[in-house]
Design an enzyme around this catalytic site. Sequence first.
Site, short mmCIF file in Angstrom:
data_model
loop_
_atom_site.label_atom_id
_atom_site.label_comp_id
_atom_site.label_asym_id
_atom_site.label_seq_id
_atom_site.Cartn_x
_atom_site.Cartn_y
_atom_site.Cartn_z
CE LYS A 177 -1.78 2.82 3.04
NZ LYS A 177 -1.84 4.06 2.26
CD GLU A 252 13.97 1.75 9.34
OE1 GLU A 252 14.36 2.80 9.89
OE2 GLU A 252 14.55 0.67 9.47
CB CYS A 286 12.80 10.00 7.93
SG CYS A 286 13.72 9.11 6.67
CD GLU A 387 9.38 13.43 11.67
OE1 GLU A 387 8.31 12.88 11.96
OE2 GLU A 387 10.27 12.91 10.99
#
Length: 497
Positions: A177, A252, A286, A387
């Site tokens: 997906k 991750e 990231c 983040e």
Amino acid sequence: MAESVTFKNFIGGKWVPAESGETFQNVNPADRDDIIGEFPASGPADVENAVEAAKNAFEGWRKTPAPRRGEIIFRAGELMKARKEEIARAMTREMGKVLKEARGDTQEGIDTAYIHGAEGRRLHGFSAPCEMPNKAGWTVRVPIGVAGLITPWNFPLAIPTWKSFPALVSGNTVVFKPASDVPHCGDLFAEILSEAGVPAGVFNLVHGGGGSVGTAIVKHPDTRVISFTGSSEVGRGINATGGQMLKRVSLELGGKNAQAVMDDADLDLALEAVLWGAFGTTGQRCTATSRLILHKKIKDEFISRLLEATRKLKLGNGLDETSEVGPLINPEQVKSVHGWVEIARKEGAKVICGGEPSTEGSLRKGNFYKPTLLDGVTPGMRVAREEIFGPVLSILECDSIDNAIEILNGTDYGLSASLFTNDVRNSFRAMEDVESGIVYINAPTIGAECHFPFGGVKQTGNGHREGAHPIYEVYTEWKTIYVDYSGSLQKAQIDNQ
Ligand code: NAD
């Protein structure tokens, strides 16, 4: 405006619409009037079909010799190479990253095909001498079954290849997906795998949202391995479900990466690096540099040079080769990034550049945000710890290498860290003491190579790595085989007392 096209899922070797017939629209983030197409808004019924197809294809694929599986993946690399420019342009149109970065993303997919294609001829186990005479022991790697792969939108080709190629070379079948902001790249990928010779049902693509398709993949009892790249929040939920069901789960997740610059560093190089690390892919990596830690002796000079260079960055549609910074992925991301700038202001940081959406001229048709510098950030502030995932750089001050490392380590994440110094003692201190999966000396926080392990510590993941050989720990089980050719019943340990 390009004509809208309707795309489909790829299940059991056929292109099929969602069972519900529903679709969602995908638009160009640099120009929201440019509609890429309608994609299937799938749900659990489509996931069920895809898992069924993958289960049915497993036996044949498992028995296909690994070198043959590897050759097919290698061929996929050749096809991507032949179509590199077409893929890169489709990626820029759909995801927004500037063309040279989209070419890089595609190249990473090609490189990943080559390394994992070759891995089909290795997939090494090992042998060791047995305790008993006339007995042999060795190990082989065997596939797990159906792998559920869920990916984010920021690397529309590279990340799917990191997951799919080793999963397939190992002999697993796949239900994939892609993020719903980049479905077209998912389609191109499925097309390439099919053309390369991946048999029907071995690789299945299901489009749709995380809450519908993603959840159904994770909860399906027959997806025995789940590999997910995305936010820590979603990853935590997937880990909980996968843990309950005793699945193998590889995660991750997010990052809050920093570049530290010591007073002995090459400042020209450090400046070039931070511009690329913070504003490459519009900060939506990231591994993006989200914090800049400057030694107090060079801080003022560095900031004034950084300010000048940041103001000059050219925002624009990534398909224009002169653009340096593309749009954010969607309007929600613009709101989210701006929300962080507001938080920074409230926390007492100073916005010295940017700090608002960019709406000049044709930019108003896209999701553009000005590259932003926040000065006066201190380690306790949220903008120093959490983040942001956008073109926002928090600037902090340090007074020594110890202090720099303390700040570098002062977040819940640990993906990529960078230190600029010409002092070998500082370099080795950082290599030893920085808590992160990747450490760069005199290079920016972004820019991994696919044959080295990729991943992070703390909240960045759950201990697995993508890339290189460690990835085969995710997609294979060890099988240990003993053959006793003594003709008598030998009992290990008991006979040896
Ligand atoms: P996200 O977590 O929102 O979505 C990632 C994928 O998961 C998408 O395909 C999404 O549809 C799906 N998803 C969402 N909710 C789900 C659920 N409940 N169950 C199953 N699947 C679900 O992340 P994003 O916004 O697409 O990507 C940005 C995040 O990804 C950032 O946090 C970034 O740091 C991280 N990221 C990490 C790496 C890495 O290798 N560490 C690489 C790229 C991006």
